[in-house]
Motif scaffolding. Structure first.
Motif, PDB file in Angstrom:
ATOM      1  N   ASN A   1      -4.701   7.613  -6.467  1.00 29.83           N
ATOM      2  CA  ASN A   1      -5.747   6.601  -6.320  1.00 29.83           C
ATOM      3  C   ASN A   1      -5.200   5.400  -5.547  1.00 29.83           C
ATOM      4  O   ASN A   1      -4.927   4.349  -6.122  1.00 29.83           O
ATOM      5  CB  ASN A   1      -6.255   6.165  -7.696  1.00 29.83           C
ATOM      6  CG  ASN A   1      -7.468   5.269  -7.596  1.00 29.83           C
ATOM      7  OD1 ASN A   1      -8.261   5.405  -6.683  1.00 29.83           O
ATOM      8  ND2 ASN A   1      -7.588   4.342  -8.523  1.00 29.83           N
ATOM      9  N   PRO A   2      -5.044   5.529  -4.222  1.00 29.61           N
ATOM     10  CA  PRO A   2      -4.482   4.413  -3.453  1.00 29.61           C
ATOM     11  C   PRO A   2      -5.407   3.200  -3.449  1.00 29.61           C
ATOM     12  O   PRO A   2      -6.624   3.343  -3.469  1.00 29.61           O
ATOM     13  CB  PRO A   2      -4.319   4.983  -2.045  1.00 29.61           C
ATOM     14  CG  PRO A   2      -5.182   6.179  -1.987  1.00 29.61           C
ATOM     15  CD  PRO A   2      -5.377   6.670  -3.392  1.00 29.61           C
ATOM     16  N   GLU A   3      -4.815   2.038  -3.462  1.00 32.09           N
ATOM     17  CA  GLU A   3      -5.565   0.783  -3.433  1.00 32.09           C
ATOM     18  C   GLU A   3      -5.330   0.100  -2.091  1.00 32.09           C
ATOM     19  O   GLU A   3      -4.283  -0.505  -1.880  1.00 32.09           O
ATOM     20  CB  GLU A   3      -5.107  -0.142  -4.564  1.00 32.09           C
ATOM     21  CG  GLU A   3      -5.534   0.303  -5.933  1.00 32.09           C
ATOM     22  CD  GLU A   3      -7.038   0.249  -6.121  1.00 32.09           C
ATOM     23  OE1 GLU A   3      -7.687  -0.665  -5.570  1.00 32.09           O
ATOM     24  OE2 GLU A   3      -7.555   1.127  -6.816  1.00 32.09           O
ATOM     25  N   PRO A   4      -6.282   0.194  -1.182  1.00 30.93           N
ATOM     26  CA  PRO A   4      -6.116  -0.502   0.096  1.00 30.93           C
ATOM     27  C   PRO A   4      -5.951  -2.001  -0.124  1.00 30.93           C
ATOM     28  O   PRO A   4      -6.545  -2.576  -1.037  1.00 30.93           O
ATOM     29  CB  PRO A   4      -7.414  -0.205   0.842  1.00 30.93           C
ATOM     30  CG  PRO A   4      -7.992   0.983   0.162  1.00 30.93           C
ATOM     31  CD  PRO A   4      -7.527   0.917  -1.267  1.00 30.93           C
TER      32      PRO A   4
ATOM     33  N   PHE B   1       0.193  13.916  -1.282  1.00 29.19           N
ATOM     34  CA  PHE B   1      -0.556  12.858  -0.605  1.00 29.19           C
ATOM     35  C   PHE B   1       0.351  11.890   0.150  1.00 29.19           C
ATOM     36  O   PHE B   1      -0.130  10.976   0.805  1.00 29.19           O
ATOM     37  CB  PHE B   1      -1.384  12.050  -1.608  1.00 29.19           C
ATOM     38  CG  PHE B   1      -2.412  12.848  -2.346  1.00 29.19           C
ATOM     39  CD1 PHE B   1      -3.188  13.792  -1.702  1.00 29.19           C
ATOM     40  CD2 PHE B   1      -2.608  12.645  -3.698  1.00 29.19           C
ATOM     41  CE1 PHE B   1      -4.148  14.523  -2.382  1.00 29.19           C
ATOM     42  CE2 PHE B   1      -3.567  13.368  -4.397  1.00 29.19           C
ATOM     43  CZ  PHE B   1      -4.333  14.311  -3.735  1.00 29.19           C
ATOM     44  N   ASP B   2       1.649  12.062   0.023  1.00 32.92           N
ATOM     45  CA  ASP B   2       2.602  11.077   0.543  1.00 32.92           C
ATOM     46  C   ASP B   2       3.078  11.430   1.943  1.00 32.92           C
ATOM     47  O   ASP B   2       3.326  12.584   2.258  1.00 32.92           O
ATOM     48  CB  ASP B   2       3.806  10.980  -0.396  1.00 32.92           C
ATOM     49  CG  ASP B   2       4.658   9.753  -0.150  1.00 32.92           C
ATOM     50  OD1 ASP B   2       4.193   8.828   0.539  1.00 32.92           O
ATOM     51  OD2 ASP B   2       5.789   9.725  -0.662  1.00 32.92           O
TER      52      ASP B   2
ATOM     53  N   ASP C   1       9.153   1.422 -15.173  1.00 34.77           N
ATOM     54  CA  ASP C   1       8.594   2.742 -14.948  1.00 34.77           C
ATOM     55  C   ASP C   1       7.835   2.784 -13.632  1.00 34.77           C
ATOM     56  O   ASP C   1       7.016   1.905 -13.363  1.00 34.77           O
ATOM     57  CB  ASP C   1       7.644   3.066 -16.100  1.00 34.77           C
ATOM     58  CG  ASP C   1       7.125   4.485 -16.086  1.00 34.77           C
ATOM     59  OD1 ASP C   1       7.681   5.321 -15.354  1.00 34.77           O
ATOM     60  OD2 ASP C   1       6.169   4.758 -16.819  1.00 34.77           O
ATOM     61  N   VAL C   2       8.125   3.770 -12.822  1.00 35.49           N
ATOM     62  CA  VAL C   2       7.286   4.069 -11.663  1.00 35.49           C
ATOM     63  C   VAL C   2       6.331   5.150 -12.144  1.00 35.49           C
ATOM     64  O   VAL C   2       6.752   6.244 -12.515  1.00 35.49           O
ATOM     65  CB  VAL C   2       8.116   4.558 -10.460  1.00 35.49           C
ATOM     66  CG1 VAL C   2       7.207   5.028  -9.339  1.00 35.49           C
ATOM     67  CG2 VAL C   2       9.036   3.452  -9.975  1.00 35.49           C
ATOM     68  N   VAL C   3       5.066   4.837 -12.160  1.00 40.88           N
ATOM     69  CA  VAL C   3       4.092   5.715 -12.798  1.00 40.88           C
ATOM     70  C   VAL C   3       3.767   6.945 -11.964  1.00 40.88           C
ATOM     71  O   VAL C   3       3.663   8.036 -12.489  1.00 40.88           O
ATOM     72  CB  VAL C   3       2.802   4.931 -13.133  1.00 40.88           C
ATOM     73  CG1 VAL C   3       1.740   5.843 -13.695  1.00 40.88           C
ATOM     74  CG2 VAL C   3       3.115   3.809 -14.101  1.00 40.88           C
ATOM     75  N   GLU C   4       3.617   6.776 -10.666  1.00 45.31           N
ATOM     76  CA  GLU C   4       3.179   7.936  -9.900  1.00 45.31           C
ATOM     77  C   GLU C   4       3.647   7.888  -8.456  1.00 45.31           C
ATOM     78  O   GLU C   4       3.519   6.877  -7.784  1.00 45.31           O
ATOM     79  CB  GLU C   4       1.654   8.017  -9.902  1.00 45.31           C
ATOM     80  CG  GLU C   4       1.118   9.175  -9.111  1.00 45.31           C
ATOM     81  CD  GLU C   4      -0.393   9.202  -9.041  1.00 45.31           C
ATOM     82  OE1 GLU C   4      -0.917  10.265  -8.721  1.00 45.31           O
ATOM     83  OE2 GLU C   4      -1.033   8.176  -9.286  1.00 45.31           O
ATOM     84  N   VAL C   5       4.187   8.988  -8.016  1.00 44.10           N
ATOM     85  CA  VAL C   5       4.383   9.292  -6.603  1.00 44.10           C
ATOM     86  C   VAL C   5       3.915  10.732  -6.460  1.00 44.10           C
ATOM     87  O   VAL C   5       4.410  11.617  -7.143  1.00 44.10           O
ATOM     88  CB  VAL C   5       5.855   9.154  -6.162  1.00 44.10           C
ATOM     89  CG1 VAL C   5       6.031   9.623  -4.732  1.00 44.10           C
ATOM     90  CG2 VAL C   5       6.327   7.715  -6.310  1.00 44.10           C
ATOM     91  N   CYS C   6       2.937  10.941  -5.624  1.00 46.05           N
ATOM     92  CA  CYS C   6       2.317  12.262  -5.487  1.00 46.05           C
ATOM     93  C   CYS C   6       2.673  12.856  -4.118  1.00 46.05           C
ATOM     94  O   CYS C   6       2.006  12.558  -3.121  1.00 46.05           O
ATOM     95  CB  CYS C   6       0.810  12.127  -5.657  1.00 46.05           C
ATOM     96  SG  CYS C   6      -0.047  13.697  -5.702  1.00 46.05           S
TER      97      CYS C   6
ATOM     98  N   TYR D   1       0.844  -1.186   0.000  1.00 42.51           N
ATOM     99  CA  TYR D   1       0.000   0.000   0.000  1.00 42.51           C
ATOM    100  C   TYR D   1       0.878   1.234   0.000  1.00 42.51           C
ATOM    101  O   TYR D   1       1.768   1.373   0.825  1.00 42.51           O
ATOM    102  CB  TYR D   1      -0.920  -0.026   1.217  1.00 42.51           C
ATOM    103  CG  TYR D   1      -1.728   1.228   1.392  1.00 42.51           C
ATOM    104  CD1 TYR D   1      -2.757   1.517   0.515  1.00 42.51           C
ATOM    105  CD2 TYR D   1      -1.448   2.110   2.413  1.00 42.51           C
ATOM    106  CE1 TYR D   1      -3.503   2.666   0.673  1.00 42.51           C
ATOM    107  CE2 TYR D   1      -2.190   3.253   2.582  1.00 42.51           C
ATOM    108  CZ  TYR D   1      -3.219   3.533   1.709  1.00 42.51           C
ATOM    109  OH  TYR D   1      -3.955   4.660   1.851  1.00 42.51           O
ATOM    110  N   ALA D   2       0.639   2.110  -0.935  1.00 45.64           N
ATOM    111  CA  ALA D   2       1.397   3.355  -1.023  1.00 45.64           C
ATOM    112  C   ALA D   2       0.418   4.528  -0.972  1.00 45.64           C
ATOM    113  O   ALA D   2      -0.327   4.760  -1.919  1.00 45.64           O
ATOM    114  CB  ALA D   2       2.199   3.395  -2.313  1.00 45.64           C
ATOM    115  N   PRO D   3       0.384   5.251   0.133  1.00 41.06           N
ATOM    116  CA  PRO D   3      -0.587   6.331   0.259  1.00 41.06           C
ATOM    117  C   PRO D   3      -0.308   7.530  -0.645  1.00 41.06           C
ATOM    118  O   PRO D   3      -1.214   8.303  -0.924  1.00 41.06           O
ATOM    119  CB  PRO D   3      -0.485   6.731   1.729  1.00 41.06           C
ATOM    120  CG  PRO D   3       0.887   6.329   2.136  1.00 41.06           C
ATOM    121  CD  PRO D   3       1.208   5.112   1.324  1.00 41.06           C
ATOM    122  N   GLY D   4       0.910   7.681  -1.114  1.00 45.07           N
ATOM    123  CA  GLY D   4       1.278   8.869  -1.877  1.00 45.07           C
ATOM    124  C   GLY D   4       0.985   8.778  -3.353  1.00 45.07           C
ATOM    125  O   GLY D   4       1.828   9.092  -4.189  1.00 45.07           O
TER     126      GLY D   4
END
Length: 75
Positions: free
Chosen positions: A7-10, A42-43, A34-39, A1-4
């Motif tokens: 659209n986090p997926e519990p 939200f992290d 590729d790492v698509v997203e780190v926001c 689980y990555a909160p940052g």
């Protein structure tokens, strides 16, 4: 689980599980990762750390795989 992420997926994959799966399917033929997203807004730092760890581990895995293919007698 990555909160940052936006659209986090519990109850998603853990970093350990993801690395295990990737190590089963990645070999020396890999041409990209590729790492698509780190926001960051939200992290709490966890997603960024996981993204860096993921990239580091997979680059190391591909590097070891390439070395082994050029030196089959060495592990």
């Amino acid at each position: 689980y990555a909160p940052g992420v936006s659209n986090p997926e519990p109850e998603g994959l853990t970093l350990t599980s993801l690395l295990e799966v990737l190590n089963l399917v990645i070999d020396r033929r890999i041409v990209g990762l590729d790492v698509v997203e780190v926001c960051p807004p939200f992290d709490n730092g966890l997603a960024a750390i996981h993204a860096a760890k993921l990239l580091f581990e997979e680059i190391a895995y591909v590097s070891r795989s390439l070395r082994a293919s050029f030196n089959p007698e060495q592990d």
